[in-house]
Motif scaffolding. Structure first.
Motif, mmCIF file in Angstrom:
data_model
loop_
_atom_site.group_PDB
_atom_site.id
_atom_site.type_symbol
_atom_site.label_atom_id
_atom_site.label_comp_id
_atom_site.label_asym_id
_atom_site.label_seq_id
_atom_site.Cartn_x
_atom_site.Cartn_y
_atom_site.Cartn_z
ATOM 1 N N SER A 84 51.028 20.813 133.933
ATOM 2 C CA SER A 84 50.752 21.502 132.670
ATOM 3 C C SER A 84 51.873 22.475 132.328
ATOM 4 O O SER A 84 52.306 22.567 131.177
ATOM 5 C CB SER A 84 49.417 22.251 132.757
ATOM 6 N N LEU A 85 52.362 23.198 133.339
ATOM 7 C CA LEU A 85 53.468 24.125 133.121
ATOM 8 C C LEU A 85 54.708 23.385 132.641
ATOM 9 O O LEU A 85 55.392 23.835 131.714
ATOM 10 C CB LEU A 85 53.773 24.898 134.409
ATOM 11 N N ASN A 86 54.992 22.242 133.233
ATOM 12 C CA ASN A 86 56.176 21.472 132.849
ATOM 13 C C ASN A 86 56.097 20.983 131.405
ATOM 14 O O ASN A 86 57.119 20.889 130.726
ATOM 15 C CB ASN A 86 56.411 20.315 133.818
ATOM 16 N N ARG A 87 54.881 20.671 130.926
ATOM 17 C CA ARG A 87 54.731 20.284 129.516
ATOM 18 C C ARG A 87 55.118 21.453 128.601
ATOM 19 O O ARG A 87 55.742 21.253 127.565
ATOM 20 C CB ARG A 87 53.308 19.824 129.237
ATOM 21 N N VAL A 88 54.763 22.660 128.996
ATOM 22 C CA VAL A 88 55.121 23.835 128.197
ATOM 23 C C VAL A 88 56.611 24.139 128.341
ATOM 24 O O VAL A 88 57.275 24.503 127.368
ATOM 25 C CB VAL A 88 54.264 25.057 128.595
ATOM 26 N N LEU A 89 57.156 23.978 129.545
ATOM 27 C CA LEU A 89 58.577 24.266 129.763
ATOM 28 C C LEU A 89 59.472 23.364 128.923
ATOM 29 O O LEU A 89 60.586 23.752 128.573
ATOM 30 C CB LEU A 89 58.928 24.155 131.250
ATOM 31 N N LYS A 90 58.989 22.157 128.582
ATOM 32 C CA LYS A 90 59.762 21.272 127.702
ATOM 33 C C LYS A 90 59.973 21.929 126.342
ATOM 34 O O LYS A 90 61.028 21.791 125.739
ATOM 35 C CB LYS A 90 59.050 19.929 127.525
ATOM 36 N N ILE A 91 58.963 22.649 125.870
ATOM 37 C CA ILE A 91 59.079 23.341 124.587
ATOM 38 C C ILE A 91 60.125 24.450 124.685
ATOM 39 O O ILE A 91 60.872 24.700 123.744
ATOM 40 C CB ILE A 91 57.714 23.936 124.151
ATOM 41 N N PHE A 92 60.194 25.102 125.840
ATOM 42 C CA PHE A 92 61.183 26.152 126.078
ATOM 43 C C PHE A 92 62.582 25.579 126.316
ATOM 44 O O PHE A 92 63.538 26.326 126.405
ATOM 45 C CB PHE A 92 60.796 26.975 127.317
ATOM 46 N N ALA A 150 46.689 23.496 126.403
ATOM 47 C CA ALA A 150 46.407 23.882 125.018
ATOM 48 C C ALA A 150 47.655 24.451 124.345
ATOM 49 O O ALA A 150 47.931 24.145 123.177
ATOM 50 C CB ALA A 150 45.267 24.893 124.984
ATOM 51 N N LEU A 151 48.432 25.261 125.075
ATOM 52 C CA LEU A 151 49.677 25.804 124.512
ATOM 53 C C LEU A 151 50.696 24.700 124.240
ATOM 54 O O LEU A 151 51.410 24.743 123.236
ATOM 55 C CB LEU A 151 50.282 26.847 125.460
ATOM 56 N N ALA A 152 50.757 23.722 125.139
ATOM 57 C CA ALA A 152 51.721 22.629 124.967
ATOM 58 C C ALA A 152 51.439 21.829 123.701
ATOM 59 O O ALA A 152 52.352 21.281 123.093
ATOM 60 C CB ALA A 152 51.697 21.704 126.183
ATOM 61 N N ALA A 195 51.450 26.013 116.291
ATOM 62 C CA ALA A 195 51.910 27.372 115.977
ATOM 63 C C ALA A 195 52.788 27.916 117.102
ATOM 64 O O ALA A 195 53.791 28.593 116.849
ATOM 65 C CB ALA A 195 50.714 28.288 115.743
ATOM 66 N N PHE A 196 52.431 27.616 118.346
ATOM 67 C CA PHE A 196 53.227 28.060 119.489
ATOM 68 C C PHE A 196 54.595 27.385 119.488
ATOM 69 O O PHE A 196 55.622 28.036 119.687
ATOM 70 C CB PHE A 196 52.473 27.766 120.792
ATOM 71 N N LYS A 197 54.604 26.089 119.220
ATOM 72 C CA LYS A 197 55.884 25.361 119.154
ATOM 73 C C LYS A 197 56.759 25.921 118.041
ATOM 74 O O LYS A 197 57.963 26.116 118.224
ATOM 75 C CB LYS A 197 55.640 23.869 118.922
#
Length: 181
Positions: free
Chosen positions: A56-64, A123-125, A129-131
């Protein structure tokens, strides 16, 4: 004689610089140890839930546009400081984006807490709005507004970008530069 004194002064100065560097390195190591101690999170974590949270963290890190965090090879009782730093970064970004409902506890103590964190990360990934917040240019917009720098709104894609107004056309640039010589 004078040259000998200068050489001695140079050597003393170099020793002082060396001592200062050593002292700074020692203080930096102490601060790193203190930070690692403060970031230490303990609990009972299974390998399965740790890796689910990493996915899950890695999915968000892709956005970063950040590198992926590696998977765990076994369960653990202490979360690595780098893992906690990554979670803290994501949590702070959610706070900055004012998406408070997707923020999570940074001191998980069980697999159930990790499951909750993984759910919020997922959920963040998927949060548009977060992206958009992370992809928005973090330029000098606030500073420009504070300093009354004139800007022009430009639309581009899903976000609005500000740019500084160009130099007035009625001023000859060559004349302006020549007047300064």
């Amino acid at each position: 004689m004078e040259e000998k004194m200068m050489n001695q002064m140079d050597q003393d100065a170099l020793q002082d610089v060396g001592m200062m560097e050593d002292k700074m390195k020692q203080e930096a190591m102490e601060l790193d140890a203190l930070e690692a101690e403060q970031m230490q999170v303990t609990g009972e974590y299974s390998e399965r839930m740790l890796n689910r949270t990493v996915d899950s963290l890695n999915r968000v890190l892709k956005i970063f546009r950040a590198p992926e965090y590696p998977k765990f090879e076994s369960g653990s009782e202490i979360l690595p400081p780098e893992f906690v730093k990554q979670l803290t970064m994501v949590n702070m970004a959610a706070k900055d984006a004012m998406i408070d409902d997707k923020m999570f506890d940074l001191k998980p103590s069980s697999d159930a807490d990790l499951r909750a964190i993984a759910g919020k990360l997922d959920a963040l990934a998927g949060d548009k709005a977060f992206k958009a917040f992370l992809n928005k240019p973090q330029g000098m917009g606030e500073v420009q507004d504070e300093m009354s720098v004139p800007t022009t709104e430009m639309s581009g894609g899903e976000t609005n970008v500000q740019r500084t107004n160009p130099v007035r056309d009625d001023v000859d640039v060559n004349t302006l530069f020549m007047s300064r010589m």
